[in-house]
Design a protein around this motif. Structure first.
Motif, short mmCIF file in Angstrom:
data_model
loop_
_atom_site.label_atom_id
_atom_site.label_comp_id
_atom_site.label_asym_id
_atom_site.label_seq_id
_atom_site.Cartn_x
_atom_site.Cartn_y
_atom_site.Cartn_z
N THR A 109 4.89 -33.91 48.17
CA THR A 109 5.50 -34.81 49.15
C THR A 109 5.40 -34.19 50.53
O THR A 109 4.96 -33.05 50.69
CB THR A 109 6.97 -35.06 48.80
N ASP A 143 13.81 -36.72 53.12
CA ASP A 143 12.82 -37.26 52.18
C ASP A 143 13.45 -37.56 50.83
O ASP A 143 13.14 -38.55 50.19
CB ASP A 143 11.66 -36.28 51.99
N GLU A 169 7.64 -33.05 52.31
CA GLU A 169 8.71 -32.10 52.64
C GLU A 169 8.11 -30.88 53.33
O GLU A 169 7.02 -30.43 52.99
CB GLU A 169 9.39 -31.60 51.36
#
Ligand code: KIV
Ligand code: ZN
Length: 513
Positions: A387, A26, A389
């Motif tokens: 995000t 990412d 992640e």
């Protein structure tokens, strides 16, 4: 019309080889998107044969990026080349970059191959790569320390096999500008088919000469591609720094007479993103992207700049993307204003869920901090809970007590998957106590290689603190970053973020065999 200089960015490949700079998929994708906004011509996205993780990164970047050519590195053998081609499959514009050492030292001691064997392998591997793609770059590793006669023989042969770019690396940063420029010129003059390829420079910074050598390679040697990294990131003393080389060519166009396609206003955002992601802090006096690069401290300079900017300024801060700590949002700003600012900053969150998570974080921050700056927004979207992640560990709450003369104490609550942990510890300071509390439950045994705190926006103690923690465990080195107005909380977040990366077990092996 002026000739074009191709900017080849290798932050995600050579830059990432720097110990401690390894990135997740990412993170690499986010940086690749920023490099695309910066309008770099070629993005070297990784080395697919080095690990499955890197293969997946190159594949994802080749699919996501449309405006830059995506390049994958490969040793000069069929397996590596096939793996690179497979990772690049489906990309809009792609390149395979082959490398094979040609210096006597590397051939004898590292490869244990004779010059004739190296010559044959260079030829055959270029032929193999050309059958898979039309865009092939060949690099004679340690090229600058190679015998020029042998190099001429190898490079003429690989151009005959269809190599479209010839890159001459100064792998160990040994070159001196005039000598490197003439070395390149000599090769180009002696190799009969040299005009069939674009010539490229790739300089390491061991003597602090990477930018100067690259510029000499362009001006004296006739190179039309420069390989570089954001902030000069890279192994040892790093690579040629993109921002410096680009602004030298642009500011002194009168001398270089070359065009570049870079959107310079994206330089500072790219520098910040790479620094935040890797934990490699930019020194304040670094050219172009350092915090002091445009600050005039002396009274004489300040007076001069106020009267006429160009008395002491050769570039304008705003032209390279400095936005001077603008207050952009506050407590009352709504979701639409927030979304708009994200777009203006070039941040693309993948889904509505990510935007909602980022907005919730923004509201939380705005309750505690009256003015929100662009830098705060950038730090906020780096947060793994925003995000996609993988986030195994998450900070739930933290309280600590410290008093002059007393040993500080911290209580930390955090989750590990579905399990909630409560931990307490003393420490030398509140940060030490908090991290020891976490470690007392998890017993990871990770060794801390780096702990650093920076103010996200300069000039005020109201700034959020941004903490970077670098951990090493089981041969892997990872960085975790955390931001919060309270630096003890930021430290705990950074520590858990690093543990999340260790937990995700992203596979990496050394890039050069
Ligand atoms: O420095 C170097 O020689 C390299 C090659 C792989 C191009 O990075
Ligand atoms: Zn290199």
């Amino acid at each position: 019309m002026a000739e074009k200089l191709i900017i080849f960015d290798t932050t995600l490949r050579d830059g990432e080889q720097s110990p401690g700079a390894s990135m997740t998929k990412d993170e690499k994708l986010r940086i690749a998107r920023q490099l695309e906004r910066l309008k770099v011509d070629v993005i070297e996205a990784g080395f697919p044969a080095s690990s499955n993780g890197d293969f997946e990164c190159v594949k994802a970047i080749a699919h996501a990026i449309k405006e830059s050519t995506i390049c994958a590195l490969a040793r000069a053998n069929d397996r590596d080349i096939s793996r690179a081609a497979e990772a690049l499959q489906g990309g809009k514009a792609t390149r395979i970059h082959l490398f094979l050492a040609t210096s006597a030292l590397h051939m004898e001691k590292k490869l244990r191959m004779s010059p004739d064997q190296v010559f044959e392998q260079a030829k055959l591997s270029t032929r193999f790569a050309r059958n898979l793609t039309g865009d092939v770059e060949f690099s004679p590793e340690d090229g600058y320390r190679s015998d020029p006669d042998f190099l001429c023989r190898v490079l003429e042969a690989v151009i005959n096999e269809g190599a479209t770019t010839i890159n001459v690396p100064d792998t160990v940063g040994y070159a001196i500008p005039e000598l490197y420029g003439n070395f390149l010129l000599d090769l180009r003059q002696r190799i009969p088919n040299s005009d069939k390829a674009v010539w490229s420079v790739h300089c390491h910074n061991d003597l602090g000469l990477a930018v100067a050598n690259s510029l000499a390679g362009v001006m004296i040697g006739g190179a039309r591609q420069v390989e570089c990294t954001i902030n000069g990131l890279g192994e040892r003393a790093g690579n040629c720094s993109l921002e410096e080389v680009v602004m030298a060519i642009r500011t002194r166009r009168d001398y270089f007479g070359l065009d570049i396609g870079i959107d310079a206003t994206q330089i500072v955002p790219a520098s910040r993103l790479v620094s935040q992601t890797t934990g490699f802090v930019v020194q304040p006096n670094k050219a172009v992207v350092g915090a002091n690069a445009f600050a005039h401290a002396s009274g004489i300079h300040q007076d001069g700049v106020l009267k006429a900017r160009d008395t002491y300024e050769i570039m304008r801060a705003e032209d390279v993307g400095w936005s001077a700590n603008k207050i952009v949002l506050g407590k009352l700003s709504g979701r639409n204003a927030f979304k708009l600012r994200l777009r203006e900053l070039g941040i693309e969150l993948e889904s509505e869920a990510e935007i909602n998570a980022a907005f919730a974080k923004f509201k939380e921050l705005a309750d505690r901090k009256s003015d929100i700056f662009d830098e705060d927004i950038l730090a906020l979207v780096m947060d793994e809970s925003v995000t996609s992640e993988h986030e195994h560990y998450r900070l739930l709450s933290l309280s600590q007590h410290s008093e002059m003369g007393e040993r500080p104490h911290a209580s930390v609550a955090f989750s590990a998957g579905d399990v909630e942990h409560h931990a307490e510890s003393d420490g030398n300071g509140p940060v030490d106590a908090s991290l020891k509390a976490i470690e007392s439950k998890l017993a990871t045994g990770a060794e801390m290689l780096l702990y650093s705190v920076n103010a996200i926006t300069s000039g005020s103690t109201e700034s959020q603190g941004e903490v970077t923690v670098r951990l090493q465990n089981g041969g892997r080195v990872v960085n975790g970053v955390g931001a919060d107005p309270d630096i003890v909380v930021a430290s705990a977040k950074a520590y858990l973020s690093a543990l999340n990366k260790l937990h995700s077990k992203i596979e990496r092996v050394a890039a050069q065999g």
